[in-house]
Design a protein around this motif. Structure first.
Motif, short mmCIF file in Angstrom:
data_model
loop_
_atom_site.label_atom_id
_atom_site.label_comp_id
_atom_site.label_asym_id
_atom_site.label_seq_id
_atom_site.Cartn_x
_atom_site.Cartn_y
_atom_site.Cartn_z
N THR A 253 34.71 78.16 87.18
CA THR A 253 35.89 77.38 86.85
C THR A 253 37.07 78.02 87.05
O THR A 253 38.08 77.56 87.65
CB THR A 253 35.95 76.88 85.28
OG1 THR A 253 34.38 76.17 85.25
CG2 THR A 253 37.00 75.95 85.05
N VAL A 254 37.31 79.17 86.56
CA VAL A 254 38.46 80.09 86.77
C VAL A 254 37.86 81.63 87.52
O VAL A 254 37.48 82.15 87.14
CB VAL A 254 38.95 80.56 85.38
CG1 VAL A 254 40.34 80.97 85.52
CG2 VAL A 254 39.09 79.18 84.69
N GLY A 255 38.83 81.81 88.65
CA GLY A 255 38.81 82.97 89.19
C GLY A 255 40.04 83.69 88.77
O GLY A 255 41.26 83.41 88.91
N ALA A 256 39.95 84.96 88.54
CA ALA A 256 41.23 85.84 87.78
C ALA A 256 41.19 87.10 88.46
O ALA A 256 40.28 87.80 88.90
CB ALA A 256 41.21 85.99 86.37
N VAL A 257 42.75 87.56 88.80
CA VAL A 257 43.00 88.95 89.09
C VAL A 257 44.02 89.49 88.38
O VAL A 257 45.14 89.15 88.45
CB VAL A 257 43.18 89.17 90.65
CG1 VAL A 257 43.66 90.47 91.22
CG2 VAL A 257 42.06 88.52 91.46
N LEU A 258 43.55 90.29 87.38
CA LEU A 258 44.64 91.10 86.46
C LEU A 258 44.81 92.32 86.86
O LEU A 258 46.11 92.89 86.45
CB LEU A 258 44.22 90.85 85.02
CG LEU A 258 44.35 89.18 84.51
CD1 LEU A 258 44.13 89.29 82.93
CD2 LEU A 258 45.37 88.42 84.73
N GLU A 259 43.95 93.00 87.37
CA GLU A 259 44.04 94.40 87.62
C GLU A 259 42.74 94.70 88.79
O GLU A 259 41.88 93.80 88.82
CB GLU A 259 44.02 95.30 86.61
CG GLU A 259 42.52 95.18 85.78
CD GLU A 259 42.64 96.00 84.65
OE1 GLU A 259 41.52 96.32 83.97
OE2 GLU A 259 43.68 96.20 84.19
N ASP B 182 47.57 87.90 89.35
CA ASP B 182 48.66 88.91 88.62
C ASP B 182 49.07 89.76 89.66
O ASP B 182 48.23 90.76 90.05
CB ASP B 182 48.40 89.50 87.29
CG ASP B 182 49.58 90.13 86.80
OD1 ASP B 182 50.73 89.81 87.06
OD2 ASP B 182 49.19 91.10 85.84
N GLU B 183 50.39 89.76 90.35
CA GLU B 183 51.01 90.27 91.44
C GLU B 183 49.95 90.63 92.60
O GLU B 183 49.58 91.95 92.87
CB GLU B 183 51.21 91.74 90.81
CG GLU B 183 52.07 91.86 89.58
CD GLU B 183 53.77 91.53 90.33
OE1 GLU B 183 53.73 91.22 91.63
OE2 GLU B 183 54.58 91.44 89.56
#
Length: 309
Positions: free
Chosen positions: A75-81, A152-153
């Motif tokens: 459902t959600v793919g994330a890149v925080l670091e 994120d960035e």
């Protein structure tokens, strides 16, 4: 899939990181998440992804909090670091995630190709450049073919070609495939060229939310016309007589109340020579600094003039 943040608040001891924050991220669009350092962006993203528990409020995906999603990676793919085992290849890194999420390991090669790392997939991640690591992090986020991306960035470390590729890739995911994309970034010029909507925060609170067109129309000086003429003083008198508001500075005029066509016609009829005539359009950087002035966590003082020796 619609992302909604409502009344979100979080304190760490005496520090109020986020305060009654609310905004929406619409599907089939790219939303830029902007704010000075210390504005609460990272804390907000962590609460959105269930990594930090809010003191109050909610963050949901089509009304469902992240912790309650039945298949969160799908459902959600994330890149925080970006964090990888340096001795593991990019391909093996992705295959580990595939096994953990119950995805076919063939997805590793598919997403490597998507982000342009097909030829580097069998190299150790410890030898990757920062830009390659960013691409590998994005590939990790794409493994579950998610409807939502939280980044994120993501442009940090990318060269100009890589930034151009990322811009087109995110537009393809949002506009062509209908995904919901939330991007936090300090690269304002790139954000302006990429996003459809903007959410600006400062001091943990919402400062402004809306489309780029909404921000430009509400910016200071929006709707004015910039004019430059060697006979600026006479032109200013003529335009004021027509009811315009005119700010005169040397050969330059800032005119409000008349269009470029009306100003050009008036100057032509009066025989006034023009060197420049254009509508003022505020860029995202100018708008951002107007809206966040005084909300910086670390504000540097202007350098003092050197004393004469």
């Amino acid at each position: 899939m619609r992302v909604e943040v409502s009344g979100l608040s979080k304190s760490f001891g005496p520090v109020r990181a986020v305060s009654d924050l609310g905004f929406t991220v619409e599907p089939a669009s790219i939303t830029g998440f902007l704010g000075p350092n210390g504005a609460g962006k990272t804390t907000t993203l962590r609460m959105l992804l269930g990594l930090v528990r809010p003191d109050s409020g909610s963050a949901t995906f089509d009304g469902v909090p992240y912790a309650a999603l039945p298949r969160p990676l799908r459902t959600v793919g994330a890149v925080l670091e970006t964090a990888f085992h340096p001795a593991r290849t990019g391909r093996d890194h992705l295959r580990v995630y595939c096994r953990a999420a119950g995805l076919p390991v063939s997805r590793a090669d598919e997403v490597l190709a998507q982000v342009g790392l097909a030829d580097a997939g069998r190299r150790r991640a410890g030898g990757y450049s920062l830009g390659m690591r960013q691409r590998l992090a994005l590939a990790t986020a794409l493994l579950g073919d998610p409807a939502v991306l939280v980044l994120d960035e993501p442009a940090n470390g990318l060269d100009p070609e890589g930034i151009q590729w990322l811009r087109g890739f995110l537009r393809h995911l949002a506009h062509d495939q209908g995904r919901t994309v939330l991007v936090s970034s300090h690269l304002l010029s790139e954000v302006e060229q990429t996003v459809d909507r903007v959410v600006i925060v400062g001091g943990g609170r919402l400062v402004r939310e809306g489309s780029m067109e909404d921000l430009r129309s509400g910016a200071e000086g929006a709707g004015s016309v910039l004019v430059r003429s060697p006979d600026a003083a006479r032109l200013a008198e003529l335009l004021r007589a027509d009811g315009a508001l005119v700010d005169l500075d040397g050969e330059g005029l800032t005119v409000t109340g008349l269009t470029t066509a009306e100003i050009g016609g008036r100057a032509f009829a009066a025989g006034v020579e023009l060197h420049e005539l254009r509508s003022r359009s505020s860029g995202l950087e100018e708008i951002y600094f107007q809206l966040t002035a005084g909300r910086e966590q670390y504000a540097a003082t202007a350098p003092a003039e050197e004393t004469a020796r």
